[in-house]
Design a protein around this motif. Structure first.
Motif, PDB file in Angstrom:
ATOM      1  N   ASP A  13     157.566  12.203 -44.745  1.00 36.42           N
ATOM      2  CA  ASP A  13     158.891  12.643 -44.341  1.00 36.42           C
ATOM      3  C   ASP A  13     158.860  14.145 -44.100  1.00 36.42           C
ATOM      4  N   PHE A  14     160.021  14.708 -43.754  1.00 39.20           N
ATOM      5  CA  PHE A  14     160.084  16.133 -43.407  1.00 39.20           C
ATOM      6  C   PHE A  14     159.564  17.007 -44.535  1.00 39.20           C
ATOM      7  N   ALA A  15     160.005  16.732 -45.760  1.00 38.42           N
ATOM      8  CA  ALA A  15     159.650  17.592 -46.889  1.00 38.42           C
ATOM      9  C   ALA A  15     158.161  17.553 -47.209  1.00 38.42           C
ATOM     10  N   SER A  16     157.473  16.485 -46.801  1.00 35.68           N
ATOM     11  CA  SER A  16     156.058  16.342 -47.159  1.00 35.68           C
ATOM     12  C   SER A  16     155.124  16.825 -46.058  1.00 35.68           C
ATOM     13  N   ARG A  17     155.667  17.462 -45.034  1.00 36.32           N
ATOM     14  CA  ARG A  17     154.864  17.985 -43.922  1.00 36.32           C
ATOM     15  C   ARG A  17     154.977  19.502 -43.864  1.00 36.32           C
ATOM     16  N   VAL A  18     154.020  20.106 -43.212  1.00 35.09           N
ATOM     17  CA  VAL A  18     154.141  21.512 -42.830  1.00 35.09           C
ATOM     18  C   VAL A  18     155.005  21.565 -41.583  1.00 35.09           C
ATOM     19  N   ASN A  19     156.046  22.382 -41.617  1.00 31.28           N
ATOM     20  CA  ASN A  19     156.949  22.545 -40.471  1.00 31.28           C
ATOM     21  C   ASN A  19     157.131  24.038 -40.226  1.00 31.28           C
ATOM     22  N   GLU A  20     156.300  24.599 -39.382  1.00 26.40           N
ATOM     23  CA  GLU A  20     156.343  26.036 -39.110  1.00 26.40           C
ATOM     24  C   GLU A  20     157.121  26.272 -37.819  1.00 26.40           C
ATOM     25  N   GLU A  21     158.237  27.002 -37.937  1.00 28.52           N
ATOM     26  CA  GLU A  21     159.028  27.351 -36.760  1.00 28.52           C
ATOM     27  C   GLU A  21     158.729  28.788 -36.358  1.00 28.52           C
ATOM     28  N   ARG A  22     158.738  29.030 -35.059  1.00 28.92           N
ATOM     29  CA  ARG A  22     158.487  30.387 -34.596  1.00 28.92           C
ATOM     30  C   ARG A  22     159.160  30.581 -33.245  1.00 28.92           C
ATOM     31  N   SER A  23     159.865  31.688 -33.108  1.00 27.38           N
ATOM     32  CA  SER A  23     160.400  32.086 -31.807  1.00 27.38           C
ATOM     33  C   SER A  23     159.332  32.855 -31.045  1.00 27.38           C
ATOM     34  N   ILE A  24     159.140  32.500 -29.780  1.00 25.98           N
ATOM     35  CA  ILE A  24     158.119  33.134 -28.949  1.00 25.98           C
ATOM     36  C   ILE A  24     158.803  33.704 -27.726  1.00 25.98           C
ATOM     37  N   LEU A  25     158.474  34.949 -27.401  1.00 20.75           N
ATOM     38  CA  LEU A  25     159.079  35.612 -26.256  1.00 20.75           C
ATOM     39  C   LEU A  25     158.394  35.176 -24.962  1.00 20.75           C
ATOM     40  N   PRO A  26     159.068  35.336 -23.822  1.00 16.78           N
ATOM     41  CA  PRO A  26     158.431  35.005 -22.541  1.00 16.78           C
ATOM     42  C   PRO A  26     157.141  35.784 -22.353  1.00 16.78           C
ATOM     43  N   GLY A  27     156.159  35.106 -21.749  1.00 20.26           N
ATOM     44  CA  GLY A  27     154.857  35.736 -21.524  1.00 20.26           C
ATOM     45  C   GLY A  27     153.774  35.055 -22.334  1.00 20.26           C
ATOM     46  N   PRO A  28     152.570  35.649 -22.363  1.00 24.70           N
ATOM     47  CA  PRO A  28     151.462  35.042 -23.096  1.00 24.70           C
ATOM     48  C   PRO A  28     151.660  35.159 -24.608  1.00 24.70           C
ATOM     49  N   PHE A  29     151.105  34.212 -25.347  1.00 27.75           N
ATOM     50  CA  PHE A  29     151.178  34.276 -26.811  1.00 27.75           C
ATOM     51  C   PHE A  29     149.888  33.709 -27.401  1.00 27.75           C
ATOM     52  N   ARG A  30     149.621  34.099 -28.645  1.00 28.30           N
ATOM     53  CA  ARG A  30     148.497  33.581 -29.421  1.00 28.30           C
ATOM     54  C   ARG A  30     148.968  33.414 -30.860  1.00 28.30           C
TER      55      ARG A  30
ATOM     56  N   LYS B 281     143.295  43.403 -36.947  1.00 27.94           N
ATOM     57  CA  LYS B 281     143.607  41.982 -37.104  1.00 27.94           C
ATOM     58  C   LYS B 281     144.980  41.820 -37.762  1.00 27.94           C
ATOM     59  N   ARG B 282     145.249  42.618 -38.784  1.00 32.23           N
ATOM     60  CA  ARG B 282     146.560  42.570 -39.429  1.00 32.23           C
ATOM     61  C   ARG B 282     147.664  42.912 -38.431  1.00 32.23           C
ATOM     62  N   ARG B 283     147.420  43.927 -37.602  1.00 32.39           N
ATOM     63  CA  ARG B 283     148.409  44.322 -36.585  1.00 32.39           C
ATOM     64  C   ARG B 283     148.678  43.176 -35.619  1.00 32.39           C
ATOM     65  N   ASP B 284     147.608  42.560 -35.095  1.00 37.68           N
ATOM     66  CA  ASP B 284     147.786  41.479 -34.130  1.00 37.68           C
ATOM     67  C   ASP B 284     148.509  40.297 -34.768  1.00 37.68           C
ATOM     68  N   TRP B 285     148.130  39.985 -35.991  1.00 38.31           N
ATOM     69  CA  TRP B 285     148.751  38.886 -36.717  1.00 38.31           C
ATOM     70  C   TRP B 285     150.241  39.176 -36.921  1.00 38.31           C
ATOM     71  N   PHE B 286     150.545  40.397 -37.342  1.00 35.39           N
ATOM     72  CA  PHE B 286     151.921  40.777 -37.650  1.00 35.39           C
ATOM     73  C   PHE B 286     152.788  40.757 -36.394  1.00 35.39           C
ATOM     74  N   ASN B 287     152.300  41.333 -35.309  1.00 36.28           N
ATOM     75  CA  ASN B 287     153.098  41.391 -34.086  1.00 36.28           C
ATOM     76  C   ASN B 287     153.299  40.009 -33.469  1.00 36.28           C
ATOM     77  N   ALA B 288     152.293  39.123 -33.621  1.00 37.55           N
ATOM     78  CA  ALA B 288     152.468  37.764 -33.116  1.00 37.55           C
ATOM     79  C   ALA B 288     153.529  37.018 -33.919  1.00 37.55           C
ATOM     80  N   ALA B 289     153.560  37.279 -35.217  1.00 39.89           N
ATOM     81  CA  ALA B 289     154.518  36.591 -36.081  1.00 39.89           C
ATOM     82  C   ALA B 289     155.911  37.183 -35.980  1.00 39.89           C
ATOM     83  N   TRP B 290     156.034  38.470 -35.650  1.00 38.99           N
ATOM     84  CA  TRP B 290     157.327  39.147 -35.609  1.00 38.99           C
ATOM     85  C   TRP B 290     157.544  39.791 -34.232  1.00 38.99           C
ATOM     86  N   PRO B 291     157.772  38.971 -33.205  1.00 35.95           N
ATOM     87  CA  PRO B 291     158.007  39.539 -31.875  1.00 35.95           C
ATOM     88  C   PRO B 291     159.314  40.325 -31.848  1.00 35.95           C
TER      89      PRO B 291
END
Length: 801
Positions: free
Chosen positions: A75-92, A322-332
């Motif tokens: 069910d929902f509670a027993s799964r990983v459910n990661e939500e993320r807003s992504i801006l227009p353009g390329p993403f990783r 790597k921390r910078r890239d990770w952070f900026n991808a997670a917090w557009p």
């Protein structure tokens, strides 16, 4: 043993990829949604990452969901459910598979992943995947080694080796693994209680970098007043501060850091976190020895260490990139500045330019605002200011003046998209540059005994002969408004950081009183004071807070948000019910009103549930029949629970259309609104239009760890009052929602006047028709539209005089 387990898993049908066969797993690309069925389960190593690459085509951000199932997911509670807003353009998006948690809080079994699903949660935008694959984490440069401290099952930063409690390299202390929310596994996990860490390393010279900050969680930002960090006998940090010094230098550090338009999330927040310390040291036979000491657990906290050849920052710089890239991808960051209606512009020095007049109209017993932009060619920053009224006229007017501080904040409390906002209002005047003027908000309050008439004054900005004079006119009307009938306010709390130290704890109590007093000055009296759990030996604590609330005009009955639930945690259903009965007698003897006891907090949430609620309510009805109980309901199917409570607090998730609220009230349950995010509309028009009788907004003081960093918690900082150096300042730093709630309560008073004015019935009917019965449509009214509605009522009142 490891190979025996591997043979067993293979016999059971699991696919166990290695570095050589990860690429053999076919993952789809192309437009979303994509679904990957891994059959009976695939086991991944601790260094395996899921890498998602693609492009978003849209005119705004797109919300996507990554769902990962293991062999225990149903069910929902027993799964990983990661939500993320992504801006227009390329993403990783890179995600270590080890250490992920399901929505219910369980660790994902990364060695038994059954399915991966990636899809859009919003209809906007096209998401096209160009890469959807598993990768092994990259290694650090040759000659360098990284060590990440923390739980064995926490996510591991690429190229690092885990040091968990019990590792023989931890030679002294009582290490305890710590895991914090966050996208950066380097500083999201760590260990406190590390007094001595010894790492084998060749003799010679080495460059050592430590990450030493426990970034905190919920309201807590861990502190150390005394801390020493030593590497191979050399003190690389030795600090000793008082509580007040720590508060000003660390806790309030972000207060003076406005957002610079164009900066990304890493520049604004990420690079400041982690407590990085680097030093070159001599290395002998003992290798690298790190020693930590101090007065608190935070003093012996360590997240990670990287060791490299002397004067080599290659590994450290790679990690930070790597921390910078990770952070900026997670917090557009959605770039762009807040938009406001046209307002006067004041430039310093005026050089003969026309100075606009600020004009505010109020009724006695209310207040109102005027706004203006301020810029300067030569004095960017704080400037002194004061308001002086005509000395020949007695007045009963109060003045508060704020500058709007530009900050980078979460667009929604639990979301990851950051936007520029100037809703944080800081007491005083601050001039901006000519191309970036600062918005200012002037609030004038007229107490109930203020005579009607026109009051003239001057706002002086600057000092002496060089001060700029801005004319001010305040008109106090002749209409006497009825008092508010339906109260509005905030969930209150003492400033958490002041309660951490014995020296500042008295200030916490004083500040709570001042918060209530300030809110009451703006008509905001429907607050929920922070009533403590009234255990048998602490009933006097609850009585004391109740007396504070009553003395500062807080309107009864107020909500006891956490008190009953904390009683139940310690005493169980029956014991807590008996204690509620006892404290009700104590309050009655003291002449104090009984609170409404919150006993259910969003029971439909995945992490909540019934939890024996009915059994507890039966015990309360038996032992404390006079107690009024409340539930916070935020889902449509919570409608079935409404009859369990005397009061229900509901929001858009439950449904707050006029008809929905009327159906709850018709059953005999009192209805309050909560957390609508629309303070003016809720406190004014919607309380007037519906059967709801009160409105509460979360929260007056609920920072998450660092109060000026919205990225370091599961949710952003929610605080009507921002922490500041001064205790009980006449004009505190506030969120603009405080003024909007005050304006909504003034709206409500004008609407009540309209209800009682027979000649206003045609306008009253038009307003009701214009609002309609549907929250979604009605609540789109902005400040200008609500001003227009109020002005129609004011015009009617003037015409009747």
């Amino acid at each position: 043993m490891r190979y025996a387990v591997r043979r067993l898993l293979l016999a059971l049908g699991f696919v166990l990829p290695s570095l050589s066969n990860l690429g053999a797993i076919e993952l789809p690309t192309g437009p979303l949604p994509v679904h990957v069925d891994l059959g009976k389960g695939v086991g991944f190593s601790s260094s395996t990452m899921l890498v998602i690459e693609g492009r978003v085509t849209s005119d705004g951000p797109t919300l996507v969901v990554l769902r990962i199932d293991d062999d225990w997911s149903d069910d929902f509670a027993s799964r990983v459910n990661e939500e993320r807003s992504i801006l227009p353009g390329p993403f990783r998006w890179e995600l270590p598979l080890r250490g992920l948690k399901t929505s219910g809080g369980r660790l994902l079994r990364h060695d038994a992943v059954r399915g991966i699903h990636f899809f859009r949660a919003s209809p906007k935008g096209l998401v096209e995947l160009s890469g959807f694959r598993f990768e092994q984490a990259p290694r650090l440069p040759q000659g360098s080694a990284g060590f990440s401290l923390g739980s064995a099952d926490a996510p591991l930063f690429p190229g690092f080796e885990r040091i968990a409690p019990g590792d023989p390299r931890l030679e002294a202390g009582k290490p305890v693994a710590v895991r914090r929310p966050g996208v950066d596994p380097l500083i999201a996990s760590g260990m406190r209680g590390v007094e001595r860490l010894k790492l084998p390393w060749p003799s010679g010279r080495a460059s050592v970098t430590l990450w030493t900050e426990d970034v905190g969680e919920w309201e807590t930002l861990p502190y150390a007043l005394r801390r020493r960090i030593r590497i191979n006998g050399i003190d690389v940090s030795d600090e000793s501060v008082t509580p007040q010094q720590w508060i000003e230098s660390r806790y309030l550090a972000g207060r003076d850091a406005p957002y610079k338009p164009g900066d990304d999330a890493w520049q604004t927040y990420g690079h400041k976190r982690g407590g990085r310390i680097s030093a070159d040291v001599d290395v002998g036979a003992d290798g690298i020895v790190v020693e930590l000491a101090g007065d608190t657990a935070a003093a012996t906290f360590l997240s990670a260490i990287v060791v490299s050849p002397e004067r080599s920052g290659i590994a450290r710089d790679q990690i930070e990139r790597k921390r910078r890239d990770w952070f900026n991808a997670a917090w557009p960051v959605r770039h762009g500045l807040p938009k406001h209606p046209e307002m006067p512009n004041v430039h310093l020095p005026s050089d003969g330019d026309a100075i606009p007049t600020l004009h505010i109209s109020v009724a006695a017993g209310t207040g109102g605002r005027a706004e203006f932009h301020l810029s300067s060619s030569d004095r960017v920053g704080p400037i002194s200011a004061n308001v002086v009224f005509d000395a020949t006229v007695q007045h009963r007017l109060s003045v508060d003046l704020w500058s709007a501080e530009l900050k980078l904040v979460r667009e929604s409390t639990g979301g990851n998209l950051l936007v520029a906002s100037d809703r944080q209002l800081r007491a005083g005047v601050r001039a901006g540059s000519p191309d970036a003027p600062v918005r200012h908000v002037l609030w004038i309050g007229a107490d109930a005994l203020t005579p009607s008439g026109r009051y003239r004054g001057t706002l002086y900005i600057g000092e002496g002969a060089s001060a700029t004079s801005i004319p001010l006119i305040v008109d106090v009307g002749t209409t006497v408004l009825p008092p508010v009938e339906k109260f509005a306010g905030y969930y209150l709390e003492r400033p958490v950081h002041l309660d951490w130290f014995a020296e500042t704890a008295p200030d916490a109590k004083h500040q709570l009183e001042c918060d209530m007093s300030f809110l009451s000055r703006f008509g905001i009296t429907g607050n929920a004071p922070p009533l403590p759990a009234p255990f048998a030996n602490r009933e006097s604590d609850l009585v004391g807070v109740a007396q504070q609330a009553l003395q500062n005009a807080t309107a009864a009955p107020w909500l006891a948000y956490a008190a009953a639930k904390r009683l139940r945690e310690q005493l169980g259903p029956d014991g807590s019910a008996r204690q509620i009965a006892s404290v009700l007698k104590t309050l009655s003897a003291a002449g104090l009103p009984a609170p409404v006891w919150s006993v259910a907090d969003e029971p439909s949430n995945a992490d909540q549930g019934d939890g024996g609620l009915r059994q507890w309510l039966a015990a309360i009805r038996q032992h404390a029949p006079g107690a009024r109980v409340a539930g916070h309901l935020n889902a449509a199917n919570d409608f079935a629970l409404r009859a369990l409570f005397d009061v229900v607090l509901v929001n858009q998730g439950f449904g707050i259309d006029a008809g929905r609220l009327a159906s709850v009230t018709a059953g005999g349950t009192e209805t309050w609104l909560y957390n609508t995010g629309k303070p003016r509309f809720s406190a004014g028009l919607w309380l007037w239009r519906t059967s709801a009788v009160r409105f509460l907004q979360w929260h007056a003081r609920m920072p998450t760890a660092d109060p000026f960093d919205p990225t370091d918690g599961r949710e952003g900082d929610v605080q009507a009052f921002a922490p500041q150096p001064a205790i009980c300042a006449h004009t505190p730093d506030i969120d603009e929602g405080v003024l909007e709630m005050a304006e909504g309560l003034v709206d409500q008073r004008w609407l009540l006047w309209l209800d009682r004015e027979p000649r206003g019935e045609p306008l009253r009917r038009r307003l009701i028709d214009r609002l309609g019965t549907q929250w979604r449509a009605a609540s789109t009214l902005d400040g200008a539209a609500m001003n227009g509605l109020r002005q129609e009522i004011e015009a009617l009142a003037r015409s009747l005089k």
